[in-house]
Design a protein around this motif. Sequence first.
Motif, PDB file in Angstrom:
ATOM      1  N   ARG A 136      -4.992 -27.866  67.237  1.00 10.41           N
ATOM      2  CA  ARG A 136      -3.932 -27.053  66.676  1.00 10.41           C
ATOM      3  C   ARG A 136      -4.052 -25.570  66.786  1.00 10.41           C
ATOM      4  N   ASP A 137      -5.318 -25.129  66.595  1.00  7.07           N
ATOM      5  CA  ASP A 137      -5.708 -23.703  66.925  1.00  7.07           C
ATOM      6  C   ASP A 137      -5.711 -23.379  68.279  1.00  7.07           C
ATOM      7  N   ARG A 138      -6.023 -24.270  69.134  1.00  4.17           N
ATOM      8  CA  ARG A 138      -5.962 -23.783  70.656  1.00  4.17           C
ATOM      9  C   ARG A 138      -4.570 -24.093  71.243  1.00  4.17           C
ATOM     10  N   VAL A 139      -3.657 -24.862  70.590  1.00  2.00           N
ATOM     11  CA  VAL A 139      -2.314 -24.912  70.732  1.00  2.00           C
ATOM     12  C   VAL A 139      -1.615 -23.681  70.720  1.00  2.00           C
ATOM     13  N   TYR A 140      -1.771 -23.021  69.587  1.00  2.60           N
ATOM     14  CA  TYR A 140      -1.028 -21.959  69.076  1.00  2.60           C
ATOM     15  C   TYR A 140      -1.680 -20.516  69.963  1.00  2.60           C
ATOM     16  N   SER A 141      -2.962 -20.565  70.406  1.00  2.00           N
ATOM     17  CA  SER A 141      -3.617 -19.593  71.497  1.00  2.00           C
ATOM     18  C   SER A 141      -2.733 -19.729  72.738  1.00  2.00           C
ATOM     19  N   LEU A 142      -2.493 -21.102  73.355  1.00  2.28           N
ATOM     20  CA  LEU A 142      -2.085 -21.294  74.258  1.00  2.28           C
ATOM     21  C   LEU A 142      -0.547 -20.670  74.371  1.00  2.28           C
ATOM     22  N   LEU A 143       0.356 -20.996  73.126  1.00  9.19           N
ATOM     23  CA  LEU A 143       1.712 -20.701  73.363  1.00  9.19           C
ATOM     24  C   LEU A 143       1.681 -19.040  73.393  1.00  9.19           C
ATOM     25  N   GLU A 144       0.934 -18.644  72.675  1.00  8.89           N
ATOM     26  CA  GLU A 144       0.866 -16.889  72.700  1.00  8.89           C
ATOM     27  C   GLU A 144       0.586 -16.566  74.058  1.00  8.89           C
ATOM     28  N   GLU A 145      -0.187 -17.309  74.825  1.00  6.58           N
ATOM     29  CA  GLU A 145      -0.420 -16.946  76.362  1.00  6.58           C
ATOM     30  C   GLU A 145       0.983 -17.128  77.069  1.00  6.58           C
ATOM     31  N   VAL A 146       1.740 -18.126  76.469  1.00  8.23           N
ATOM     32  CA  VAL A 146       3.010 -18.042  77.501  1.00  8.23           C
ATOM     33  C   VAL A 146       4.039 -17.252  76.950  1.00  8.23           C
ATOM     34  N   GLU A 147       4.141 -16.928  75.902  1.00  4.28           N
ATOM     35  CA  GLU A 147       4.818 -15.843  75.063  1.00  4.28           C
ATOM     36  C   GLU A 147       4.768 -14.603  75.960  1.00  4.28           C
ATOM     37  N   SER A 148       3.440 -14.082  76.069  1.00  4.42           N
ATOM     38  CA  SER A 148       3.110 -12.764  76.666  1.00  4.42           C
ATOM     39  C   SER A 148       3.266 -13.056  78.249  1.00  4.42           C
ATOM     40  N   GLU A 149       2.940 -14.047  79.026  1.00  3.63           N
ATOM     41  CA  GLU A 149       3.332 -13.886  80.283  1.00  3.63           C
ATOM     42  C   GLU A 149       4.850 -14.043  80.720  1.00  3.63           C
ATOM     43  N   ARG A 150       5.635 -14.820  79.823  1.00  7.77           N
ATOM     44  CA  ARG A 150       7.093 -14.802  80.365  1.00  7.77           C
ATOM     45  C   ARG A 150       7.968 -13.777  79.197  1.00  7.77           C
ATOM     46  N   ASP A 151       7.200 -12.956  78.440  1.00  7.00           N
ATOM     47  CA  ASP A 151       8.064 -12.238  77.563  1.00  7.00           C
ATOM     48  C   ASP A 151       9.162 -13.117  76.842  1.00  7.00           C
ATOM     49  N   ALA A 152       8.516 -14.406  76.507  1.00 10.73           N
ATOM     50  CA  ALA A 152       9.184 -15.348  75.740  1.00 10.73           C
ATOM     51  C   ALA A 152       9.094 -15.262  74.039  1.00 10.73           C
ATOM     52  N   SER A 153      10.015 -15.924  73.539  1.00  9.20           N
ATOM     53  CA  SER A 153       9.917 -16.303  72.147  1.00  9.20           C
ATOM     54  C   SER A 153       9.919 -17.815  71.809  1.00  9.20           C
ATOM     55  N   ILE A 154       8.645 -18.104  71.118  1.00  8.69           N
ATOM     56  CA  ILE A 154       8.519 -19.609  70.896  1.00  8.69           C
ATOM     57  C   ILE A 154       8.080 -19.596  69.438  1.00  8.69           C
ATOM     58  N   THR A 155       9.087 -20.573  68.906  1.00  6.36           N
ATOM     59  CA  THR A 155       8.838 -21.045  67.428  1.00  6.36           C
ATOM     60  C   THR A 155       8.322 -22.514  67.302  1.00  6.36           C
ATOM     61  N   VAL A 156       7.339 -22.772  66.481  1.00  9.32           N
ATOM     62  CA  VAL A 156       6.952 -24.191  66.522  1.00  9.32           C
ATOM     63  C   VAL A 156       7.444 -24.906  65.082  1.00  9.32           C
ATOM     64  N   THR A 157       8.499 -25.568  65.713  1.00  8.38           N
ATOM     65  CA  THR A 157       9.334 -26.236  64.277  1.00  8.38           C
ATOM     66  C   THR A 157       8.660 -27.469  63.876  1.00  8.38           C
ATOM     67  N   SER A 158       7.608 -28.078  64.488  1.00 11.53           N
ATOM     68  CA  SER A 158       6.872 -29.124  63.971  1.00 11.53           C
ATOM     69  C   SER A 158       5.676 -29.387  64.938  1.00 11.53           C
ATOM     70  N   ILE A 159       4.640 -29.766  64.200  1.00 13.52           N
ATOM     71  CA  ILE A 159       3.516 -30.227  64.831  1.00 13.52           C
ATOM     72  C   ILE A 159       2.696 -31.004  64.051  1.00 13.52           C
ATOM     73  N   THR A 160       2.192 -32.338  64.765  1.00 15.38           N
ATOM     74  CA  THR A 160       1.374 -33.463  64.099  1.00 15.38           C
ATOM     75  C   THR A 160       0.306 -33.655  65.077  1.00 15.38           C
ATOM     76  N   GLN A 161      -0.693 -34.327  64.445  1.00 12.80           N
ATOM     77  CA  GLN A 161      -1.923 -34.874  65.482  1.00 12.80           C
ATOM     78  C   GLN A 161      -2.133 -36.288  64.870  1.00 12.80           C
ATOM     79  N   GLY A 162      -2.374 -37.038  66.038  1.00 12.19           N
ATOM     80  CA  GLY A 162      -2.955 -38.438  65.915  1.00 12.19           C
ATOM     81  C   GLY A 162      -1.803 -39.401  64.857  1.00 12.19           C
TER      82      GLY A 162
END
Length: 230
Positions: A136-162
């Motif tokens: 999960r921590d890595r997911v949020y870090s990667l999404l922040e990279e995408v936001e920065s790279e593309r000047d995007a806005s990303i909202t996580v509406t659900s996240i589940t694991q296994g």
Amino acid sequence: MLNTPTRLTLEVWHPDCWVLETSRQTDVGLLSYGCYSGEDDTTRSMFTLYADETATIDAAVDVIRDSSAVYGIGEMVRDHRGHVPKPGNATRELLVDHDGTTQISDEFTDRGFIPAAPVDTRDNTEVWTLVTDESRDRVYSLLEEVESERDASITVTSITQGSEDRRKTPLPMNRLSSRQREIFRLARAKGYYDHPRAVSAGNLAEDLGISTSTFHEHIRKAEAKLLGQH
């Protein structure tokens, strides 16, 4: 051995996207099922356009055709021999040749995210369902990279694991009208479906500038469509 997979749903906006622009200018939804990348950043993608009326789809096709990022449109012929669920009262399937650099898909796949459902674009927002074996921590870090790279806005509406992911399949939000979707999303975000409820129907109606009875009418119709009862 694979790590425990993480499944997430995102609401995404990014600039200079002809798909988002089409959904902003017209009351149409677009389901994207995949793409093929050719030379010179040219990409071919398959879309299902859905709306309440055929005229709305006609208007959306005109917007797509006029986009400088779109090079060509081909209309698919639906095979009526099998039952195909319709996401709206009117639908149309298109193959679109376009500038692939206007899309954000590579930014996700390059970081190991795998699309698990068609991308649903409506009301100037893309809804992505992705899976990954990152934490999960890595997911949020990667999404922040995408936001920065593309000047995007990303909202996580659900996240589940296994084993957490025992829920029913994602709600078919594309069945709802724009107003129903707005009201239903607000109700979920504010805790209307929490136990106990975090907000009342009256409070939500006040936020929306409508009467409580009108709120109930919209939310009941939305729930009926989501449950396949309408």
